[in-house]
Design an enzyme around this catalytic site. Structure first.
Site, PDB file in Angstrom:
ATOM      1  N   ASP A  12      40.333 -16.736 111.437  1.00 38.66           N
ATOM      2  CA  ASP A  12      41.512 -17.596 111.580  1.00 38.66           C
ATOM      3  C   ASP A  12      41.281 -18.787 112.506  1.00 38.66           C
ATOM      4  OD1 ASP A  12      42.741 -15.763 109.911  1.00 38.66           O
ATOM      5  OD2 ASP A  12      43.665 -14.654 111.560  1.00 38.66           O
ATOM      6  N   LYS A  15      39.156 -22.395 109.260  1.00 45.47           N
ATOM      7  CA  LYS A  15      38.037 -22.713 108.346  1.00 45.47           C
ATOM      8  C   LYS A  15      38.537 -23.416 107.078  1.00 45.47           C
ATOM      9  CE  LYS A  15      37.001 -18.328 108.337  1.00 45.47           C
ATOM     10  NZ  LYS A  15      37.875 -17.834 109.416  1.00 45.47           N
ATOM     11  N   GLY A  39      42.338 -15.061 104.782  1.00 47.07           N
ATOM     12  CA  GLY A  39      43.569 -15.816 104.554  1.00 47.07           C
ATOM     13  C   GLY A  39      43.286 -17.218 105.034  1.00 47.07           C
ATOM     14  N   HIS A  40      42.994 -18.133 104.108  1.00 42.76           N
ATOM     15  CA  HIS A  40      42.613 -19.495 104.484  1.00 42.76           C
ATOM     16  C   HIS A  40      43.741 -20.449 104.088  1.00 42.76           C
ATOM     17  CE1 HIS A  40      38.053 -18.400 104.351  1.00 42.76           C
ATOM     18  NE2 HIS A  40      38.746 -17.658 105.167  1.00 42.76           N
ATOM     19  N   GLN A 230      36.225 -14.735 107.588  1.00 39.26           N
ATOM     20  CA  GLN A 230      36.153 -13.989 108.852  1.00 39.26           C
ATOM     21  C   GLN A 230      35.421 -14.812 109.930  1.00 39.26           C
ATOM     22  OE1 GLN A 230      35.281 -11.808 105.787  1.00 39.26           O
ATOM     23  NE2 GLN A 230      37.497 -11.907 105.767  1.00 39.26           N
TER      24      GLN A 230
HETATM   25  P1  GDP Z   1      41.054 -19.566 108.510  1.00 39.91           P
HETATM   26  O1  GDP Z   1      41.205 -18.133 108.140  1.00 39.91           O
HETATM   27  O2  GDP Z   1      39.919 -19.788 109.455  1.00 39.91           O
HETATM   28  O3  GDP Z   1      40.973 -20.492 107.332  1.00 39.91           O
HETATM   29  O4  GDP Z   1      42.367 -19.952 109.313  1.00 39.91           O
HETATM   30  P2  GDP Z   1      43.886 -19.569 108.928  1.00 39.91           P
HETATM   31  O5  GDP Z   1      44.321 -20.446 107.830  1.00 39.91           O
HETATM   32  O6  GDP Z   1      44.018 -18.101 108.745  1.00 39.91           O
HETATM   33  O7  GDP Z   1      44.630 -19.870 110.295  1.00 39.91           O
HETATM   34  C1  GDP Z   1      44.635 -21.117 110.870  1.00 39.91           C
HETATM   35  C2  GDP Z   1      46.100 -21.622 110.975  1.00 39.91           C
HETATM   36  O8  GDP Z   1      46.143 -22.703 111.862  1.00 39.91           O
HETATM   37  C3  GDP Z   1      46.636 -22.145 109.671  1.00 39.91           C
HETATM   38  O9  GDP Z   1      48.022 -21.960 109.624  1.00 39.91           O
HETATM   39  C4  GDP Z   1      46.275 -23.625 109.722  1.00 39.91           C
HETATM   40  O10 GDP Z   1      47.111 -24.434 108.916  1.00 39.91           O
HETATM   41  C5  GDP Z   1      46.486 -23.903 111.169  1.00 39.91           C
HETATM   42  N1  GDP Z   1      45.601 -24.923 111.755  1.00 39.91           N
HETATM   43  C6  GDP Z   1      44.319 -25.232 111.441  1.00 39.91           C
HETATM   44  N2  GDP Z   1      43.830 -26.167 112.285  1.00 39.91           N
HETATM   45  C7  GDP Z   1      44.833 -26.438 113.159  1.00 39.91           C
HETATM   46  C8  GDP Z   1      44.959 -27.315 114.304  1.00 39.91           C
HETATM   47  O11 GDP Z   1      44.032 -28.018 114.698  1.00 39.91           O
HETATM   48  N3  GDP Z   1      46.161 -27.288 114.939  1.00 39.91           N
HETATM   49  C9  GDP Z   1      47.204 -26.510 114.538  1.00 39.91           C
HETATM   50  N4  GDP Z   1      48.334 -26.573 115.230  1.00 39.91           N
HETATM   51  N5  GDP Z   1      47.118 -25.689 113.495  1.00 39.91           N
HETATM   52  C10 GDP Z   1      45.947 -25.655 112.821  1.00 39.91           C
HETATM   53  P1  IMO Z   2      39.801 -15.087 107.763  1.00 40.81           P
HETATM   54  O1  IMO Z   2      38.778 -15.427 106.714  1.00 40.81           O
HETATM   55  C1  IMO Z   2      41.028 -12.413 110.992  1.00 40.81           C
HETATM   56  C2  IMO Z   2      39.746  -8.210 110.619  1.00 40.81           C
HETATM   57  C3  IMO Z   2      40.806  -7.152 110.402  1.00 40.81           C
HETATM   58  C4  IMO Z   2      40.134  -5.949 111.047  1.00 40.81           C
HETATM   59  C5  IMO Z   2      38.657  -6.150 110.696  1.00 40.81           C
HETATM   60  C6  IMO Z   2      38.201  -5.352 109.484  1.00 40.81           C
HETATM   61  O2  IMO Z   2      41.193 -15.452 107.391  1.00 40.81           O
HETATM   62  O3  IMO Z   2      39.379 -15.631 109.084  1.00 40.81           O
HETATM   63  P2  IMO Z   2      38.576  -5.546 106.866  1.00 40.81           P
HETATM   64  O4  IMO Z   2      39.846  -5.511 106.066  1.00 40.81           O
HETATM   65  O5  IMO Z   2      37.774  -6.782 106.681  1.00 40.81           O
HETATM   66  O6  IMO Z   2      37.749  -4.306 106.683  1.00 40.81           O
HETATM   67  O7  IMO Z   2      39.086  -5.518 108.396  1.00 40.81           O
HETATM   68  O8  IMO Z   2      38.505  -7.533 110.451  1.00 40.81           O
HETATM   69  N1  IMO Z   2      39.770  -9.329 109.645  1.00 40.81           N
HETATM   70  C7  IMO Z   2      40.182 -10.564 109.921  1.00 40.81           C
HETATM   71  N2  IMO Z   2      40.742 -11.089 111.035  1.00 40.81           N
HETATM   72  N3  IMO Z   2      40.763 -13.214 109.937  1.00 40.81           N
HETATM   73  C8  IMO Z   2      40.184 -12.706 108.825  1.00 40.81           C
HETATM   74  O9  IMO Z   2      39.791 -13.474 107.798  1.00 40.81           O
HETATM   75  C9  IMO Z   2      39.901 -11.323 108.759  1.00 40.81           C
HETATM   76  N4  IMO Z   2      39.372 -10.512 107.831  1.00 40.81           N
HETATM   77  C10 IMO Z   2      39.269  -9.300 108.382  1.00 40.81           C
HETATM   78  O10 IMO Z   2      42.010  -7.507 111.033  1.00 40.81           O
HETATM   79  O11 IMO Z   2      40.236  -6.020 112.442  1.00 40.81           O
HETATM   80 MG    MG Z   3      42.668 -16.633 108.132  1.00 43.02          MG
END
Ligand code: GDP
Ligand code: IMO
Ligand code: MG
Length: 474
Positions: A12, A15, A39-40, A230
């Protein structure tokens, strides 16, 4: 040319957003590991796209590939594609025949095993990721290519399903035919469902020999982006085992799981994505954690002082660090530099994208865990004492290799002056120099410590809230 996007922390980090920003010039976007545990988020023209399996580039019309290193739940894949179509997009996604399929029994086993594990539970996403990779390594998996050949599919299921039934019944004490499992252990039902998925994949030309497909794309001069899911500290080899996922999000995984040579990945850019603070979903240690989240923070973890709880709430509220489905607060903390030094070491980043600087805006002070000191006061066994005596009181600059030791690390904090909260879109439009001076000092510290230049600074969720310092494709 290739660009590889890798999470440097615990997932999170943003990415998806960076794939979107840098994906402009990409032709193909490849997921190389993981499955629908990701979850991207991509924010495009005010619309938020949340993708768990389909590569983020699909939002901008890029060809998406799920590489051989992925574990693919066809149900999620098709439902995500349908949703994107409903949103007016025309996604083009190919799936490696060598990728492994997630079956319903994997999801069921993920839940049952987590419940059994107690203290060792990672707090998985429940998507069956671990059990599917177990079957891959155990050479009893069902691959995407198998779904296209009914005879092979049947043969595979007839071998593996009785083993799963025995496991559920004899080890975990459940009736595999219990209604709650909805036919997850029924060979005939699985065969029918997965044969249909195979037909749908074949009819749409989606199942491909992905390494050959990518080789042809590269030969035709196309730009390929590898989208890690991840993060490094969730990597099964390099993360905080056993509180990890079951794949290799680190850069080497892009070669193995994408089906290209390490030289291909190594000749391109490898961008480490850094969240300007730290968040964690699930259990496991987190030395810079602020506050305490019931059910996730370890008993002796977190900082429960009023001040820390207040800071945690501030960061959570500003950064939207609440579960999208459950609404539960996520664990948050200060940036952890030993974790990042380890990430730089194992990934060989050529550049960094530091996100979420806007989230920290408005704080008087921003801290980072610069290093650790091992806390030796809580050692319980003699063997532990022997193993750690040499580290007693020493400053540790990278993450220890064992999670037990990491759990006993206390962060030595460094304090930076905070920065104000300007109109970030305007700042992004002006560029790096327009960033608040104190935010620049923070970025420069990170770049110096990791000996890696800053390529991108994220100051909001949208593409227009991104400061691009370095282009990656030329
Ligand atoms: P990922 O799993 O690495 O793709 O990240 P996620 O999408 O799960 O979580 C990142 C969250 O932060 C999302 O809701 C993005 O829209 C948001 N986000 C990404 N970059 C920034 C930033 O620079 N500032 C803020 N406030 N939100 C961001
Ligand atoms: P993105 O790509 C944050 C965490 C889970 C758990 C551990 C193992 O959005 O960054 P799993 O279901 O993979 O066997 O769970 O990894 N986890 C993540 N945490 N972002 C993710 O993906 C994750 N994918 C798995 O919460 O601790
Ligand atoms: Mg994510």
């Amino acid at each position: 040319m290739t660009v590889t996007i890798v999470g440097s922390q615990l997932g999170d980090e943003g990415k998806g957003g960076i794939v979107d920003v840098y994906g402009e010039a990409a032709d193909v976007v490849v997921r190389y590991q993981g499955g629908d545990n990701a979850g991207h988020t991509v924010v495009h023209e005010g619309e938020k796209y949340k993708l768990s399996l389909v590569p983020s580039g699909a939002v901008r019309g890029k060809v998406g590939v799920l590489g051989n290193g992925c574990v693919v739940n066809p149900e999620t894949l098709f439902s995500e594609l349908d949703t994107l179509r409903e949103q007016g997009l025309t996604p083009d996604v190919r799936v490696a025949e060598r990728a492994h399929a997630i079956l319903p029994y994997h999801r069921v086993l993920d839940g049952i095993e987590e419940a059994e594990k107690e203290d060792l539970a990672a707090g998985t996403t429940g998507r069956g990721i671990g059990p599917t990779y177990e079957d891959k390594a155990g050479r009893r998996g069902v691959r995407i290519g198998d779904l296209l050949d009914p005879e092979v599919l049947r043969e595979r299921l007839e071998y593996v399903v009785p083993q799963k039934r025995a496991l559920v019944e004899n080890v975990f004490g459940h009736d595999p035919d219990d209604e709650q499992f909805e036919g997850a252990f029924d060979i005939d039902a699985l065969y029918e469902q997965y044969r249909e998925y195979g037909e749908r994949l074949a009819d749409n030309g989606m199942a491909v020999n992905a390494s050959a497909f990518l080789a042809a794309q590269r030969e035709a001069g196309k730009n390929v982006m590898f989208e890690g899911a991840q993060g490094t500290s969730l990597d099964i080899d390099h993360g905080s085992y056993p509180y990890v996922t079951s794949s290799n999000p680190t850069a080497g995984g892009a070669a193995v799981g994408g089906g290209v040579g390490p030289t291909v990945v190594g000749q391109g850019e490898i961008v480490g994505i850094v969240k300007g603070y730290l968040s964690r979903v699930g259990t496991g240690p987190m030395p810079t954690e602020l506050g305490f989240v019931e059910g996730q923070t370890p008993e002796d973890g977190g900082d429960t002082s009023d001040e820390a709880e207040e800071l945690a709430k501030f960061i959570r509220d500003e950064g939207g660090e609440y579960g999208t489905v459950t609404g539960r607060p996520r664990r948050v903390g200060w940036l952890d530099m030993p974790m990042l030094r380890h990430a730089a070491n194992v990934n060989g980043f050529t550049g960094l994208a530091v996100n979420h600087l806007d989230v920290l805006a408005g704080l008087d002070e921003v801290q980072v865990g610069h290093s650790y000191t091992l806390d030796t006061t809580e050692q319980s066994s003699a063997s532990n004492q022997n193993a750690t005596r040499s580290d007693d009181g020493e400053e540790i600059l990278t993450m220890p290799a064992t999670t037990e030791k990491w759990a006993r690390c206390e962060a030595n904090l460094r304090t930076f002056d905070g920065w104000a909260d300007p109109d970030w879109t305007e700042v992004a439009a002006e560029g790096y120099d327009a960033l608040p001076e104190n935010a620049k000092a923070y970025l420069e510290y990170i770049a110096d410590e990791l000996e890696t230049p800053i390529y991108v600074v994220g100051v909001g969720p949208g593409r227009e809230d991104t400061v691009i310092v370095e282009s990656v494709w030329d």
